[in-house]
Design a protein around this motif. Structure first.
Motif, PDB file in Angstrom:
ATOM      1  N   LEU A 241       0.834  -1.198   0.000  1.00 41.35           N
ATOM      2  CA  LEU A 241       0.000   0.000   0.000  1.00 41.35           C
ATOM      3  C   LEU A 241       0.870   1.249   0.000  1.00 41.35           C
ATOM      4  O   LEU A 241       0.624   2.195  -0.767  1.00 41.35           O
ATOM      5  CB  LEU A 241      -0.925  -0.002   1.217  1.00 41.35           C
ATOM      6  CG  LEU A 241      -1.739   1.280   1.460  1.00 41.35           C
ATOM      7  CD1 LEU A 241      -2.634   1.596   0.267  1.00 41.35           C
ATOM      8  CD2 LEU A 241      -2.567   1.147   2.729  1.00 41.35           C
ATOM      9  N   ASN A 242       1.893   1.277   0.830  1.00 39.56           N
ATOM     10  CA  ASN A 242       2.783   2.443   0.880  1.00 39.56           C
ATOM     11  C   ASN A 242       3.481   2.672  -0.455  1.00 39.56           C
ATOM     12  O   ASN A 242       3.571   3.808  -0.943  1.00 39.56           O
ATOM     13  CB  ASN A 242       3.835   2.257   1.984  1.00 39.56           C
ATOM     14  CG  ASN A 242       3.234   2.298   3.371  1.00 39.56           C
ATOM     15  OD1 ASN A 242       2.179   2.873   3.587  1.00 39.56           O
ATOM     16  ND2 ASN A 242       3.908   1.672   4.327  1.00 39.56           N
ATOM     17  N   LEU A 243       3.970   1.586  -1.046  1.00 41.50           N
ATOM     18  CA  LEU A 243       4.650   1.707  -2.335  1.00 41.50           C
ATOM     19  C   LEU A 243       3.680   2.150  -3.419  1.00 41.50           C
ATOM     20  O   LEU A 243       4.001   3.025  -4.248  1.00 41.50           O
ATOM     21  CB  LEU A 243       5.293   0.369  -2.701  1.00 41.50           C
ATOM     22  CG  LEU A 243       5.992   0.286  -4.066  1.00 41.50           C
ATOM     23  CD1 LEU A 243       7.085   1.343  -4.174  1.00 41.50           C
ATOM     24  CD2 LEU A 243       6.565  -1.116  -4.289  1.00 41.50           C
ATOM     25  N   GLY A 244       2.490   1.579  -3.417  1.00 46.74           N
ATOM     26  CA  GLY A 244       1.497   1.966  -4.418  1.00 46.74           C
ATOM     27  C   GLY A 244       1.100   3.422  -4.308  1.00 46.74           C
ATOM     28  O   GLY A 244       0.944   4.120  -5.322  1.00 46.74           O
ATOM     29  N   ARG A 245       0.936   3.901  -3.085  1.00 45.94           N
ATOM     30  CA  ARG A 245       0.584   5.317  -2.897  1.00 45.94           C
ATOM     31  C   ARG A 245       1.705   6.228  -3.363  1.00 45.94           C
ATOM     32  O   ARG A 245       1.451   7.319  -3.878  1.00 45.94           O
ATOM     33  CB  ARG A 245       0.247   5.569  -1.427  1.00 45.94           C
ATOM     34  CG  ARG A 245      -1.051   4.909  -0.995  1.00 45.94           C
ATOM     35  CD  ARG A 245      -1.329   5.097   0.479  1.00 45.94           C
ATOM     36  NE  ARG A 245      -1.556   6.491   0.812  1.00 45.94           N
ATOM     37  CZ  ARG A 245      -1.881   6.918   2.028  1.00 45.94           C
ATOM     38  NH1 ARG A 245      -2.000   6.041   3.023  1.00 45.94           N
ATOM     39  NH2 ARG A 245      -2.084   8.191   2.260  1.00 45.94           N
ATOM     40  N   LEU A 246       2.952   5.791  -3.172  1.00 40.90           N
ATOM     41  CA  LEU A 246       4.086   6.580  -3.672  1.00 40.90           C
ATOM     42  C   LEU A 246       4.037   6.672  -5.187  1.00 40.90           C
ATOM     43  O   LEU A 246       4.178   7.761  -5.769  1.00 40.90           O
ATOM     44  CB  LEU A 246       5.394   5.933  -3.215  1.00 40.90           C
ATOM     45  CG  LEU A 246       6.681   6.620  -3.699  1.00 40.90           C
ATOM     46  CD1 LEU A 246       6.812   8.014  -3.093  1.00 40.90           C
ATOM     47  CD2 LEU A 246       7.907   5.782  -3.353  1.00 40.90           C
ATOM     48  N   TYR A 247       3.834   5.535  -5.848  1.00 43.09           N
ATOM     49  CA  TYR A 247       3.702   5.564  -7.310  1.00 43.09           C
ATOM     50  C   TYR A 247       2.535   6.450  -7.726  1.00 43.09           C
ATOM     51  O   TYR A 247       2.626   7.212  -8.705  1.00 43.09           O
ATOM     52  CB  TYR A 247       3.475   4.144  -7.838  1.00 43.09           C
ATOM     53  CG  TYR A 247       4.701   3.257  -7.872  1.00 43.09           C
ATOM     54  CD1 TYR A 247       5.914   3.731  -8.350  1.00 43.09           C
ATOM     55  CD2 TYR A 247       4.625   1.924  -7.458  1.00 43.09           C
ATOM     56  CE1 TYR A 247       7.039   2.907  -8.403  1.00 43.09           C
ATOM     57  CE2 TYR A 247       5.738   1.094  -7.504  1.00 43.09           C
ATOM     58  CZ  TYR A 247       6.937   1.588  -7.974  1.00 43.09           C
ATOM     59  OH  TYR A 247       8.039   0.779  -8.022  1.00 43.09           O
ATOM     60  N   GLN A 248       1.443   6.365  -6.998  1.00 47.80           N
ATOM     61  CA  GLN A 248       0.265   7.166  -7.328  1.00 47.80           C
ATOM     62  C   GLN A 248       0.567   8.656  -7.206  1.00 47.80           C
ATOM     63  O   GLN A 248       0.216   9.448  -8.086  1.00 47.80           O
ATOM     64  CB  GLN A 248      -0.895   6.785  -6.413  1.00 47.80           C
ATOM     65  CG  GLN A 248      -2.201   7.507  -6.722  1.00 47.80           C
ATOM     66  CD  GLN A 248      -3.312   7.104  -5.771  1.00 47.80           C
ATOM     67  OE1 GLN A 248      -3.103   6.332  -4.838  1.00 47.80           O
ATOM     68  NE2 GLN A 248      -4.502   7.618  -5.994  1.00 47.80           N
ATOM     69  N   ASP A 249       1.223   9.045  -6.118  1.00 49.06           N
ATOM     70  CA  ASP A 249       1.570  10.453  -5.917  1.00 49.06           C
ATOM     71  C   ASP A 249       2.493  10.967  -7.017  1.00 49.06           C
ATOM     72  O   ASP A 249       2.430  12.138  -7.397  1.00 49.06           O
ATOM     73  CB  ASP A 249       2.245  10.648  -4.561  1.00 49.06           C
ATOM     74  CG  ASP A 249       1.282  10.462  -3.398  1.00 49.06           C
ATOM     75  OD1 ASP A 249       0.055  10.513  -3.627  1.00 49.06           O
ATOM     76  OD2 ASP A 249       1.761  10.264  -2.265  1.00 49.06           O
TER      77      ASP A 249
END
Length: 735
Positions: A241-249
């Motif tokens: 989740l943390n990695l995905g949110r980083l990619y999303q940002d």
């Protein structure tokens, strides 16, 4: 970033550009809470704007500001600094160790010393830890590393001071700890610290953004090499989740999508492993709701609109859908169901070519309405941040007034309902949403989200009418498309048998306007439990003797229609204890879920107060309330109310509703027709209707006196206000 935060950034930039020379540092120091990575991005964008306008001096000043904000400081450290900061450092670490990282202990220390939470503190933390760890024995070094990690977690989340400095201190702490937590010796601690380091680098303000993001991705990737789905599923999902949110940002949406796919697979596998009950599943759904929300946002960014709707559905009413599936399959109790989903094509198959769905979804910074029909791509209406803020304010005011203890009879709330619904229609932009639905559509299914379930959306004013006036085949509700699919698969007989509860408490004896007596004449088979006979122990046989051998009343078990004319209530503190008040106690939602089995029931009518209220505090939109209990029990439709209703208006509405049901099989249309009749009929019209009604003479006399006493003008519409007619709605199949 949300709209409010963006406005704050722009205001700070304007203040810096317009202030006298030399005051910039003071202004920045007074606004450290805004000095984050998003602010730097806004500064860079502003510089580009001014450059395009030919204002190169302003553009260059802003570029220099962005460089200043992202350049690590190298302040010389004196012996006085070593003494002062060293004492503070030891005090903070000792407090962290003794309190086991309690923020209520640590944060007051940080608040009192925000001026010292800077690059000097970060550097001295590195020096002190490096020196002491080099000489410490293994066990001592491990303990010190644990304290440093705990402190780093706390300062990373500390809301005050300079966020840039807080991140530098956290990064220093994590990197120091990793000299002790090696992968070979402490693989789990190493991986967890890598995850935390990834968060810190993702939020870092100083340094080159690209390098920070690269470091964050590297840290998350390292963490995932240990925190695998098979070995550590919970940690695996968190890190993904943390990695995905980083990619999303960073707008790397394809990478975000793939990462969230893996995270959701882990979360749904975890859900399948839960055996401790429905409450644990509800908590898990709330915990991971943000993951589904992020996935929906990413799908929309990638123009994968139908997938966005599918993921919305996967995040809604999961427990209820799983229980319905389990009941339909007669799955053994010890066999868990892993996940639940519906494909967009399956959703379209629920609709004929004249029925549309409006499904709402609330995001962090907006809300959207998804318009679904049987043969087209979904249309999506997108609100602004201001619309969401207005909706939140409207909801708070509506509920605060409704539950105002000083207005016990809710007179003020009742008088303001009409205007409030007009305002809600504006906030939701309902007319713009309806413009997306072709005019030939005759039926509408509303699927609210979270607290939107509490409001009579079918009664939203639209131009010179209301929403229910625009669809000739009715406006109904469903908690989710998945649940709609489940109830559509149920086949139930026509209305032949009735089971009714009538006036179980003494305060209702004199308020009996003959609704049940009139309704029962329409059924060839009927069982009426009236007054003191309408008790819980008569419905649930054996409930007081042996809770494990409870049986349902035989006539209720066989009934095509169940009708409850009684008091109802919703318990926000404990939704499972919500229920219907009977002669000898409360029939609760927990009772219904546990003991009811209504495999012949096509309609449950809850002619009582607040029977359609659901738990709006659940972020997972689990739709916990009496309607869900009766749907789970087997009924295909539930008619229930959203507030404390008028006894007289409700009795008339119910009589007309069942009168309409004699003429047609469409439950939603029958209810809407009865609501329009109640709303639009004049005193004279009611008097004429009474002449030909099947009510007893006593009821006719009472109602004629009621109209005469309260309304002198025969052309008055006594129940025109939405308060009288809009409380009831149908949830379920609709027919």
């Amino acid at each position: 970033m949300n709209e409010q935060r963006l406005q704050a950034y722009n205001q700070l930039i304007q203040t810096l550009l317009s202030c006298p020379s030399g005051e910039e540092s003071e202004i920045l120091a007074a606004n450290t809470e805004l000095l984050d990575a998003d602010f730097v991005q806004v500064v860079v964008a502003a510089a580009e704007y001014f450059a395009q306008q030919g204002e190169e001096n302003t553009a260059e000043w802003l570029r220099n500001l962005a460089t200043y904000l992202t350049t690590p400081k190298t302040t010389p450290i004196t012996q006085e600094d070593i003494d002062t900061y060293g004492q503070l450092l030891l005090e903070i670490l000792q407090a962290t160790a003794e309190s086991n990282g309690d923020a209520e202990v640590i944060y007051p220390l940080l608040v009192a010393n925000t001026d010292k939470l800077n690059d000097i503190f970060a550097e001295l933390l590195r020096r002190w830890a490096t020196n002491i760890l080099a000489e410490a024995e293994a066990d001592t070094a491990t303990s010190i590393a644990a304290v440093i990690v705990t402190f780093s977690n706390r300062i990373q989340q500390f809301p005050l001071g300079s966020k840039a400095n807080n991140m530098e201190i956290a990064i220093a702490g994590y990197e120091i700890a990793l000299t002790v937590y090696t992968r070979s010796a402490f693989p789990v601690d190493w991986a967890t610290t890598q995850n935390n380091l990834g968060i810190a680098y993702g939020d870092r303000i100083l340094g080159e953004r690209a390098e920070n993001i690269e470091s964050a991705i590297e840290a998350y990737t390292e963490a995932l090499s240990v925190l695998t789905r098979s070995a550590f599923p919970q940690n695996n999902a968190v890190t993904l989740l943390n990695l995905g949110r980083l990619y999303q940002d960073e707008k790397q949406f394809d990478l975000a999508y793939n990462t969230f796919v893996s995270a959701i697979a882990t979360v749904e596998a975890l859900r399948g492993d839960i055996i401790s009950g429905e409450e644990a599943k509800r908590k898990q759904a709330e915990e991971w709701n943000q993951l589904y929300r992020c996935m929906v946002e990413v799908c929309l960014a990638l123009a994968r609109d139908t997938e966005a709707i599918e993921y919305i559905e996967r995040s809604k009413t999961q427990n209820l859908v799983e229980l319905l599936t389990k009941a339909a399959l007669t799955t053994p109790e010890n066999l868990p169901l892993v996940g639940s989903s519906i494909q967009f094509g399956e959703i379209q198959n629920l609709l004929d070519n004249k029925t549309a769905i409006i499904e709402w979804y609330l995001f962090y910074d907006c809300f959207r309405a998804f318009i679904i029909t049987s043969n087209n791509k979904p249309a999506i209406w997108h609100s602004s941040q201001q619309d969401l803020d207005a909706l939140i304010d409207w909801k708070k005011e509506y509920l605060d007034d409704y539950y105002n203890p000083e207005d016990e009879n809710k007179i003020q709330w009742q008088n303001q309902l009409e205007e409030r619904l007009k305002k809600l229609a504006e906030i939701l932009h309902i007319e713009e949403i309806l413009d997306q639905i072709p005019k030939q559509y005759e039926r509408l299914i509303l699927i609210p989200h979270r607290y939107l379930h509490l409001f009579p959306l079918h009664a939203l004013p639209v131009k010179e009418s209301y929403l229910i006036d625009l669809f000739s085949n009715g406006v109904g509700y469903a908690p989710s498309c998945q649940l709609l699919q489940k109830v559509q698969l149920r086949q139930r007989p026509n209305f032949e048998s009735l089971f009714a509860i009538q006036n179980p408490t003494e305060d209702l004896y004199e308020k009996d306007l003959g609704a049940v007596a009139a309704i029962k004449k329409q059924f060839t088979e009927r069982e009426i439990l009236k007054q003191d006979q309408a008790n819980k122990s008569a419905i649930l046989l054996g409930i007081n003797e042996n809770i494990h051998n409870v049986t349902l009343h035989e006539k209720l078990l066989k009934a095509n229609c169940a009708f409850f004319f009684c008091h109802g209530y919703f318990n926000f503190a404990s939704p499972q204890d919500s229920g219907l008040q009977l002669a000898d106690g409360n029939l609760t939602l927990a009772d219904i879920i546990t003991h009811f089995k209504l495999e012949n029931c096509r309609l449950v009518t809850l002619s009582a107060c607040e029977t359609g209220v659901t738990d709006s505090t659940s972020t997972s939109d689990e739709y916990i309330g009496l309607p869900s209990g009766f749907l789970l029990a087997g009924s295909t439709n539930v008619v229930s109310s959203l507030w404390t209703v008028s006894a007289t208006a409700t009795a008339l509405l119910m009589m007309k509703f069942y009168e309409e049901l004699q003429q047609q099989s469409n439950i939603v249309l029958a209810l809407n027709t009865a609501q329009r009749w109640l709303r639009d009929t004049t005193v004279k019209g009611f008097q004429n209707w009474l002449i030909n009604s099947s009510l007893s003479w006593g009821c006719k006399i009472y109602l004629n006196k009621y109209f005469a006493a309260n309304h002198e003008n025969a052309l008055t519409k006594p129940f025109e206000s939405p308060f009288y007619w809009a409380a009831f709605c149908n949830i379920g199949k609709g027919v």
